[in-house]
Enzyme design. Structure first.
Site, PDB file in Angstrom:
ATOM      1  N   SER A 146      -6.337   3.655   3.922  1.00 58.99           N
ATOM      2  CA  SER A 146      -5.660   2.797   2.953  1.00 58.99           C
ATOM      3  C   SER A 146      -6.655   2.016   2.106  1.00 58.99           C
ATOM      4  O   SER A 146      -6.458   0.830   1.802  1.00 58.99           O
ATOM      5  CB  SER A 146      -4.693   1.827   3.666  1.00 58.99           C
ATOM      6  OG  SER A 146      -3.762   1.288   2.756  1.00 58.99           O
ATOM      7  N   SER A 156       0.795  -1.231   0.000  1.00 53.05           N
ATOM      8  CA  SER A 156       0.000   0.000   0.000  1.00 53.05           C
ATOM      9  C   SER A 156       0.824   1.276   0.000  1.00 53.05           C
ATOM     10  O   SER A 156       0.251   2.371  -0.066  1.00 53.05           O
ATOM     11  CB  SER A 156      -0.952   0.010   1.199  1.00 53.05           C
ATOM     12  OG  SER A 156      -2.027  -0.875   0.977  1.00 53.05           O
ATOM     13  N   LYS A 191       2.830   6.773   5.410  1.00 57.39           N
ATOM     14  CA  LYS A 191       1.950   5.683   4.973  1.00 57.39           C
ATOM     15  C   LYS A 191       2.546   4.321   5.305  1.00 57.39           C
ATOM     16  O   LYS A 191       3.760   4.132   5.248  1.00 57.39           O
ATOM     17  CB  LYS A 191       1.750   5.772   3.454  1.00 57.39           C
ATOM     18  CG  LYS A 191       0.739   4.804   2.863  1.00 57.39           C
ATOM     19  CD  LYS A 191      -0.683   5.243   3.130  1.00 57.39           C
ATOM     20  CE  LYS A 191      -1.694   4.211   2.615  1.00 57.39           C
ATOM     21  NZ  LYS A 191      -1.669   2.951   3.400  1.00 57.39           N
ATOM     22  N   LYS A 207      -0.039   3.680  -2.673  1.00 56.58           N
ATOM     23  CA  LYS A 207      -1.060   4.721  -2.557  1.00 56.58           C
ATOM     24  C   LYS A 207      -0.462   6.106  -2.333  1.00 56.58           C
ATOM     25  O   LYS A 207      -1.171   7.113  -2.476  1.00 56.58           O
ATOM     26  CB  LYS A 207      -2.041   4.364  -1.449  1.00 56.58           C
ATOM     27  CG  LYS A 207      -2.812   3.066  -1.711  1.00 56.58           C
ATOM     28  CD  LYS A 207      -3.841   2.820  -0.636  1.00 56.58           C
ATOM     29  CE  LYS A 207      -4.621   1.535  -0.890  1.00 56.58           C
ATOM     30  NZ  LYS A 207      -3.929   0.339  -0.399  1.00 56.58           N
TER      31      LYS A 207
END
Length: 387
Positions: free
Chosen positions: A128, A68, A230, A71
């Site tokens: 997320s 992720s 993140k 992202k």
């Protein structure tokens, strides 16, 4: 020799104008400091956010699945379009069956509805959400595949030379890879390129469709200096975290990839950040165009001297205590003859530490010097001749 207002020694010497000027950024620290911690991770990197100076790295250029962390680029392209004015946070984004059915972490949007871009951006960054990422990709790129092509092109434009995207989520896909170094480049762009939206990365929770989800970056609770960015996790990628923190005016960015658990990625990230803040500091030596406490002789001008200043700011990442060992030298043109324009380059400022050049910056005139009278020019010509 003359002293600057800073506790640095300034030496003057003749200088001949170079055709090409560069301002190198230091990429390593050679002054002795305690050894960096060894991390239980496949790849990691620690940089000073302001300069990009690498403080610690291991396998930083090894292409790995980002999970992720993908992202970050998905959100960055949204932020880029928001800044360009091609979309707004209030835009309604239609939710497709594909977006609704996307598995993994989710924002829990519903097929057939429309969701504001601002909510989807929060769903991507805070929750997320894979579903939110696909919805945005389809809206901005026509399809998720088309958006992935835009992601890869943007990565290349930013200098992320080892990054290729095949989706907007980070779900496993052959060839969908990036590196710790590339992720640090992207993190800097997010922080400094779109500062008005960066606060989203520190938001601890977001509620959508009556479902409250916490940010998966648990360092936001454990370390008040951490304000982003993140997390990521798949079986293939392991547990990953790109984090940033600011203490006493210094910002560090860490990238940790391929750890074994959520606790491990937090612990290993904390090791990097604490090491960097404890043993390094950001040092601002000069502001762009500030007036130095030295002047240059001008011949044939209305005035005999011109004030000098660096064209660019000089900010360095140094081991704590190394500032006192810096040496600053100013190489000048052998003779300056009026007229001198404000901003005209007339020298080079060099900053070295133990023989290593850390910065090389053009020096400019901070004021103009116009031609003197004919009598003044004649007198200066005589004085030059008899020197």
């Amino acid at each position: 020799m003359r002293l600057l207002t800073l506790p640095l020694l300034l030496t003057l010497s003749s200088w001949v104008m170079a055709a090409t000027l560069t301002v190198p950024v230091p990429t390593s620290i050679k002054r002795p400091v305690p050894s960096a911690p060894s991390l239980a991770a496949s790849s990691y990197l620690l940089i000073d956010g302001s300069t990009g100076t690498v403080i610690v790295e291991s396998n930083a250029d090894q292409p790995l699945p980002p999970a992720s962390l993908t992202k970050l680029m998905t959100a960055y392209l949204v932020e880029k379009d928001l800044k360009a004015g091609t979309v707004t946070l209030e835009d309604s984004v239609p939710i497709s069956v594909k977006a609704w059915k996307t598995g993994g972490s989710r924002m829990f949007i519903r097929e057939g509805t429309q969701v504001e871009m601002g909510d989807l951006l929060k769903g991507i960054i805070i929750q997320s959400g894979n579903d939110a990422s696909v919805a945005v990709a389809e809206f901005l790129g026509g399809s998720e595949g088309g958006f992935a092509e835009l992601m890869t092109a943007q990565a290349s434009a930013l200098g992320m030379t080892n990054t290729t995207y095949y989706n907007a989520t980070g779900l496993p896909a052959p060839g969908h890879l990036t590196t710790a170094r590339d992720l640090s480049i992207l993190a800097r762009e997010i922080i400094y390129g779109h500062p008005d939206l960066y606060s989203l990365y520190s938001q601890k929770s977001f509620t959508y469709n009556d479902i409250k989800q916490d940010n998966r970056n648990r360092l936001l609770w454990k370390d008040p200096s951490v304000d982003g960015l993140k997390t990521g996790h798949t079986e293939e990628a392991g547990y990953c975290l790109v984090a940033s923190a600011e203490r006493n005016g210094m910002r560090l960015i860490s990238v940790v990839m391929g750890t074994k658990s959520t606790q491990s990625r937090e612990q290993e990230t904390a090791k990097l950040l604490n090491y960097g803040f404890r043993f390094f500091e950001g040092v601002s030596l000069f502001q762009a165009g500030q007036t130095l406490d030295t002047t240059a002789r001008v011949w044939g001008g209305e005035r005999d001297v011109v004030s000098l200043g660096p064209k660019d700011a000089v900010y360095l990442t140094l081991p704590k205590g190394a500032r006192e060992s810096l040496s600053v030298s100013l190489d000048m043109q052998p003779e300056l003859v009026a007229p001198i324009a404000q901003g005209q380059q007339i020298g080079m400022l060099s900053v070295t530490l133990e023989g290593e050049t850390l910065a090389l910056v053009p020096v400019i005139a901070t004021e103009a010097v116009v031609d003197g009278s004919l009598f003044k020019q004649a007198m200066d010509w005589v004085l030059r001749a008899v020197q």
